[in-house]
Structure formats: structure tokens, C-alpha cells
Design a protein around this motif. Structure first.
Motif, mmCIF file in Angstrom:
data_model
loop_
_atom_site.group_PDB
_atom_site.id
_atom_site.type_symbol
_atom_site.label_atom_id
_atom_site.label_comp_id
_atom_site.label_asym_id
_atom_site.label_seq_id
_atom_site.Cartn_x
_atom_site.Cartn_y
_atom_site.Cartn_z
ATOM 1 N N TYR A 194 -40.951 55.900 -10.265
ATOM 2 C CA TYR A 194 -41.578 57.191 -10.525
ATOM 3 C C TYR A 194 -41.742 57.937 -9.201
ATOM 4 N N ARG A 195 -41.737 59.277 -9.291
ATOM 5 C CA ARG A 195 -41.926 60.103 -8.103
ATOM 6 C C ARG A 195 -43.047 61.114 -8.344
ATOM 7 N N SER A 196 -43.729 61.472 -7.226
ATOM 8 C CA SER A 196 -44.814 62.445 -7.310
ATOM 9 C C SER A 196 -44.935 63.185 -5.983
ATOM 10 N N ALA A 197 -45.265 64.463 -6.053
ATOM 11 C CA ALA A 197 -45.502 65.231 -4.836
ATOM 12 C C ALA A 197 -46.920 65.039 -4.331
ATOM 13 N N ASP A 198 -47.857 64.757 -5.240
ATOM 14 C CA ASP A 198 -49.266 64.688 -4.859
ATOM 15 C C ASP A 198 -49.929 63.350 -5.156
ATOM 16 N N GLY A 199 -49.193 62.413 -5.750
ATOM 17 C CA GLY A 199 -49.773 61.117 -6.085
ATOM 18 C C GLY A 199 -50.586 61.123 -7.363
ATOM 19 N N ILE A 200 -50.591 62.236 -8.067
ATOM 20 C CA ILE A 200 -51.371 62.354 -9.309
ATOM 21 C C ILE A 200 -50.460 62.605 -10.507
ATOM 22 N N ASP A 201 -49.558 63.566 -10.388
ATOM 23 C CA ASP A 201 -48.608 63.862 -11.463
ATOM 24 C C ASP A 201 -47.297 63.147 -11.177
ATOM 25 N N TRP A 202 -46.907 62.239 -12.078
ATOM 26 C CA TRP A 202 -45.766 61.361 -11.833
ATOM 27 C C TRP A 202 -44.661 61.604 -12.852
ATOM 28 N N THR A 203 -43.409 61.459 -12.382
ATOM 29 C CA THR A 203 -42.236 61.624 -13.235
ATOM 30 C C THR A 203 -41.348 60.397 -13.113
ATOM 31 N N PHE A 204 -40.926 59.863 -14.254
ATOM 32 C CA PHE A 204 -40.002 58.727 -14.254
ATOM 33 C C PHE A 204 -38.615 59.224 -13.854
ATOM 34 N N VAL A 205 -38.020 58.578 -12.837
ATOM 35 C CA VAL A 205 -36.717 59.025 -12.335
ATOM 36 C C VAL A 205 -35.630 57.972 -12.522
ATOM 37 N N GLY A 206 -35.952 56.857 -13.180
ATOM 38 C CA GLY A 206 -34.954 55.817 -13.393
ATOM 39 C C GLY A 206 -35.450 54.476 -12.892
ATOM 40 N N ASP A 207 -34.550 53.509 -12.851
ATOM 41 C CA ASP A 207 -34.899 52.174 -12.382
ATOM 42 C C ASP A 207 -34.454 51.980 -10.941
ATOM 43 N N LEU A 208 -35.363 51.410 -10.137
ATOM 44 C CA LEU A 208 -34.969 51.029 -8.783
ATOM 45 C C LEU A 208 -33.943 49.907 -8.832
ATOM 46 N N VAL A 209 -34.164 48.958 -9.712
ATOM 47 C CA VAL A 209 -33.260 47.826 -9.876
ATOM 48 C C VAL A 209 -33.486 47.241 -11.253
ATOM 49 N N THR A 210 -32.436 46.723 -11.845
ATOM 50 C CA THR A 210 -32.529 46.129 -13.176
ATOM 51 C C THR A 210 -31.581 44.948 -13.253
ATOM 52 N N MET A 211 -31.917 43.939 -14.092
ATOM 53 C CA MET A 211 -31.084 42.739 -14.136
ATOM 54 C C MET A 211 -31.284 42.003 -15.463
ATOM 55 N N PRO A 212 -30.197 41.707 -16.171
ATOM 56 C CA PRO A 212 -30.323 40.850 -17.351
ATOM 57 C C PRO A 212 -30.766 39.454 -16.926
ATOM 58 N N ARG A 213 -31.507 38.787 -17.802
ATOM 59 C CA ARG A 213 -31.978 37.452 -17.466
ATOM 60 C C ARG A 213 -30.791 36.512 -17.260
ATOM 61 N N GLU A 214 -30.814 35.793 -16.131
ATOM 62 C CA GLU A 214 -29.766 34.830 -15.834
ATOM 63 C C GLU A 214 -30.307 33.790 -14.872
ATOM 64 N N THR A 215 -29.486 32.800 -14.576
ATOM 65 C CA THR A 215 -29.853 31.780 -13.603
ATOM 66 C C THR A 215 -28.964 31.952 -12.387
ATOM 67 N N VAL A 216 -29.582 32.190 -11.226
ATOM 68 C CA VAL A 216 -28.860 32.412 -9.974
ATOM 69 C C VAL A 216 -29.274 31.330 -8.991
ATOM 70 N N HIS A 217 -28.316 30.512 -8.564
ATOM 71 C CA HIS A 217 -28.603 29.413 -7.647
ATOM 72 C C HIS A 217 -29.761 28.548 -8.164
ATOM 73 N N GLY A 218 -29.767 28.315 -9.477
ATOM 74 C CA GLY A 218 -30.784 27.466 -10.077
ATOM 75 C C GLY A 218 -32.109 28.141 -10.339
ATOM 76 N N VAL A 219 -32.186 29.439 -10.085
ATOM 77 C CA VAL A 219 -33.439 30.178 -10.264
ATOM 78 C C VAL A 219 -33.332 31.093 -11.475
ATOM 79 N N ASP A 220 -34.290 30.979 -12.397
ATOM 80 C CA ASP A 220 -34.371 31.847 -13.561
ATOM 81 C C ASP A 220 -34.908 33.200 -13.116
ATOM 82 N N THR A 221 -34.110 34.259 -13.300
ATOM 83 C CA THR A 221 -34.536 35.577 -12.836
ATOM 84 C C THR A 221 -35.593 36.209 -13.727
ATOM 85 N N GLY A 222 -35.829 35.628 -14.913
ATOM 86 C CA GLY A 222 -36.904 36.108 -15.767
ATOM 87 C C GLY A 222 -36.467 37.192 -16.722
#
Length: 474
Positions: A194-222
Motif C-alpha cells: 500500500y502507498r500513502s502520501a500522509d500515512g493516513i489515506d492508503w491505496t493498494f498498489v499490488g503485491d511486493l512479492v507473492t509465492m505459491p506454497r512449495e518446499t524450497v531446500h527443505g523449507v515449507d514456504t507456507g
């Protein structure tokens, strides 16, 4: 965030105007850490919003006055001028009956804006499917916060979001950015932006990062990510998230590079480090804290009357595309006397042992004839193993091991292995900036002894600071 099994709608606890009374049982409990931020009694989990206000560190954290997860969570508060010696204050945010956080003031962070400390956090209301993003402000330097208001709309039904919580706000370009952790019905984890000019009114601008659940190097990404943090070091941005699933709850703390190789990796290889929180900027550089979870049964924890602690502060840096940590240099003030040879040393429940060079062998903390903790170096396999199989004679203690692969950096001037023992909390660091946070619960009280390879040294922990936290009227 979500609790581990052992705490939420609540009548505010009485204000503590003097140092809390510690029961005789607690005073005799050698498992209690003395140099990790905690409560004298009650429940501690996520660190929240560490911030530098005029050269004083303010650390907030999830807390409850009892080890009872039905008690709504509030924001505990501690301050320090050196990251080591902490003063406990009254809770800074207490759920407001009938308000937007009546079911609990959950995780978030703080920023300073025109002399006002703003706390962004998740407010729980028992009938709501989400923890809504709230803003509360402090005009007294971060000691108390006013009534919260919701500043971000909950996800719409057609987005199929199943978890949404834990805002993290930072100043970015000519305004403010906010990261919020989320899970979707198709088990895709994301950090919403989310982005805001004043820290009060916020707008969703997309995802910073997204990932389907998987196992990477033995770690469950959730299937979801909670407690998102964004740290920027030398121009590189890294998202730190806590993997989570509806069925299993908390998983691991992962670093997800936002530039370069996006594959996630664990930032701590132990079993008892969760919900990391970063101080992006300040007098001490980038600093990272985490929740040190318990490694014993809920029944034992309830019997003890206390649960959880905040990790020692860690200096964070990026090297070889990987986020690395070590004890913050401020922690060195805890060293008292020494260093002296570690092999055969008699120690109390607070000690630091250092192995300067990676030599095959082990550091053994011997608690009794049958109880011991082994930190094992295998240079041929290029591994470090923290073996707790004999660390407690009590069957209620977790005994699972932790293994770090490629733990050493021969070009570094850091020690090969650095172990800090504080009661039941063990934090292990290696020369490659790797760490293991774990817990041990020996039945035998100190004194204990150390068996270590030639050249290993140790310090008692104490230094010029009082190991018991001060409590202030505030």
C-alpha cells in the motif's frame, strides 16, 4: 500474528506503578533468561516496532499478564539507551473494550512523523474474519497511544483472502509504504503493498512479492506470510516474512529478496525463532529482533508462569545476496572479565563461549552427568549441529536437533562459533552470519561446566549492567 499453542478480548490489566513482584519460585527458576527482554511473569511473543527516538531505543512486544491465550494481547514496552540494559514500562497499547482492537492489539510497527509516534498494527475483533489495519498515535514520545482508527480496508470477498494482518510501514521516496501479510484460498502467500502520501489515506498498489506454497531446500514456504518486514541495506531490499498455515500455524522466518534471486531462505536455523522485527534506521544501524518461543509443553509453561522472550539484538547485513546476522556489537558489554580458556570452565546460567577457528569437535555445556548440550562442528561435512538430545532429563522438553550447512566463512574475522547461553535461551552464531536460536531446560541447576576444543574461550555474562530489568513509573 497468530499465537503458538499454550493466547484474546480483554479487560485492561492494572497499571504497574512499581517494580513487579517476582515470586520465590520465579526467582529460583534457572531457566529464566536475565539478558533477554521478557516479563517477570506472563506471556511474551512478537517484537513490534523497534524505533530510535532521540537516541533511545523503544521496543514494543506482544504481551499478556498471564500465560493464558484467552487474554487479549497488548503491546508491552521497554526502552534502552544501549540495546542491552532495558527498562520495562506499562503496556503502551491496551485493547479498548468495544473498540477496533477489543479482541487484541496484534502485531505491527512504529514510525516517527512530525514528532508524533505512529503505531500501525492489527486489531482483532472476535466476530471479524480479518485483523484490521489500525493506526494509533502517541504524543508523549511513544509511552502511550490514543484510540485506534482503521486506515486500510479489509480485503474484499472476491479476493479470496483467508488471512490478512501485521502492517509494516516505512518512509519511501516522497511518501510512505506499507506491507501487510496475507494468505489466499489457493495457498498463495503474499506481501500486499500500500502507498500513502500522509500515512493516513492508503491505496493498494499490488503485491511486493507473492509465492505459491512449495518446499524450497527443505523449507515449507507456507500458505500465508505474517509479520512482514522490509529491510534495505546498501540499496538491496529484502522482505522478511514468517511462514504460516491454517492447519499448522507458525513455521519459519524467511528472507525473500526483492531484487536478484527471489528464492526464500531461513534467516535462523533454530526451532525457536519467529516473528522477526527490524529497526530499519537509527543510532545502531539495521537491527533485527525475534520472538524466542518456548521448547517445552504448554502445561510446563503454564506451571512456570512465564513464556517467551525477545532475542538479543542482531546486526544485519547482506553478503553474497543473503541476509546475515550476528550479535549486535552492543551485546559485548555483557562480557564480564575474561576471556579465559573454556575447556573445564565452571559457569553459571549466563555465559558466552567462543570457538575462534572451525575445528572438528564439540562445545559441550554439561549440566549434570546425564544432561548436556552439544554444539558440534564437522569441517569435513561443513556443518554445525546443535544437539539437544540429552539437554534435559525432563521428557516435556523438546530435544530435536538443528543443523546448519556451510556455516563458516574463512575470509571473515568473526569467530567460527559464538554461543550465548542465558538461562534456557541459547543463541548460536557462525562466521558466515548464520544463527541458531533454541531452548534448553536442564533439571540440574547451575553451576555447570564447559568441555571445549583447545583455544575456545569464554566469558561470564554480567558486565556493568544489572541482569534484572528495571521497572519505571510511566
Amino acid at each position: 500474528m497468530t499465537d503458538t499453542p499454550v493466547t484474546d478480548a480483554r479487560v485492561p490489566a492494572p497499571l504497574q506503578e512499581a517494580a513487579p513482584t517476582v515470586t520465590a519460585a520465579a526467582a529460583a527458576d534457572h531457566h529464566l533468561p536475565q539478558f533477554h527482554v521478557r516479563l517477570p511473569r506472563g506471556y511474551v511473543n512478537d517484537p513490534n516496532g523497534p524505533i530510535d527516538i532521540g537516541g533511545e531505543a523503544h521496543l514494543y512486544f506482544q504481551s499478556r499478564p498471564r500465560v493464558d491465550l484467552d487474554v487479549p494481547v497488548e503491546w508491552g514496552h521497554a526502552t534502552s539507551d544501549d540495546l542491552v540494559h532495558w527498562t520495562l514500562h506499562r503496556p503502551a497499547i491496551v485493547p479498548l473494550p468495544g473498540g477496533a482492537d477489543s479482541g487484541g492489539a496484534w502485531s505491527g510497527n512504529t514510525v516517527l512523523h512530525d514528532g508524533v509516534v505512529r503505531a500501525y498494527y492489527s486489531g482483532k475483533v472476535d466476530h471479524s474474519p480479518f485483523q484490521s489495519v489500525l493506526l494509533a498515535e502517541s504524543t508523549d514520545g511513544g509511552n502511550t497511544f490514543g484510540a485506534p482508527v482503521q486506515v486500510v480496508a479489509d480485503p474484499a470477498a472476491d479476493e479470496a483472502i483467508t488471512m490478512f494482518r501485521d502492517p509494516f510501514v516505512w518512509q519511501h521516496d516522497d511518501g510512505w509504504s506499507m506491507a501487510v501479510g496475507a494468505a489466499a484460498a489457493d495457498q498463495v502467500a503474499s506481501v500486499r503493498h500500500y502507498r500513502s502520501a500522509d500515512g493516513i489515506d492508503w491505496t493498494f498498489v499490488g503485491d511486493l512479492v507473492t509465492m505459491p506454497r512449495e518446499t524450497v531446500h527443505g523449507v515449507d514456504t507456507g500458505e500465508g506470510w505474517e509479520c512482514p518486514q522490509v529491510i534495505t541495506i546498501d540499496g538491496s531490499d529484502v522482505a522478511i516474512v514468517a511462514s504460516w498455515s491454517h492447519a499448522d500455524g507458525p513455521g519459519d522466518v524467511l528472507a525473500v529478496p526483492l531484487t536478484g534471486d527471489p528464492r526464500p531462505y531461513r534467516i535462523d536455523d533454530g526451532q525457536h525463532f519467529y516473528a522477526a522485527s527490524v529497526m530499519r534506521t537509527g543510532s545502531w544501524g539495521p537491527v533485527l529482533f525475534g520472538w524466542v518461543t518456548e521448547g517445552r509443553t504448554p502445561q510446563w509453561t503454564e506451571q512456570a508462569g512465564w513464556s517467551g522472550a525477545i532475542s538479543l539484538p542482531r546486526r544485519a547485513w547482506i553478503e553474497g545476496g543473503r541476509l546475515r546476522t550476528e550479535p549486535h556489537p552492543a551485546v559485548d558489554v555483557l562480557r564480564a572479565g575474561g576471556p579465559t580458556s573454556a575447556d573445564g570452565a565452571t559457569i553459571d546460567a549466563q555465559a558466552e563461549v567462543v570457538l575462534h577457528d572451525p575445528v572438528t569437535g564439540r562445545i559441550r555445556f554439561r549440566f549434570s552427568d546425564t544432561e548436556f548440550l552439544d554444539v558440534v562442528v564437522d569441517t569435513d561435512a561443513d556443518t554445525l549441529t546443535v544437539d539437544r538430545s540429552c539437554a534435559s532429563a525432563d521428557p516435556r522438553a523438546d530435544r530435536s536437533p538443528a543443523v546448519v550447512r556451510r556455516p563458516f566463512d574463512g575470509a571473515s574475522d568473526r569467530p567460527a562459533v559464538r554461543v550465548l547461553l542465558d538461562g534456557s535461551v541459547v543463541e548460536v552464531f557462525t562466521s558466515a552470519g548464520r544463527s541458531v536460536t533454541t531452548r534448553v531446560y536442564p533439571v540440574q541447576a547451575p553451576p555447570w561446566t564447559v568441555e571445549a576444543p583447545t583455544g575456545a574461550t569464554w566469558w561470564p555474562l554480567g558486565g556493568p549492567v544489572d541482569p534484572v530489568f528495571r521497572s519505571a513509573r510511566s
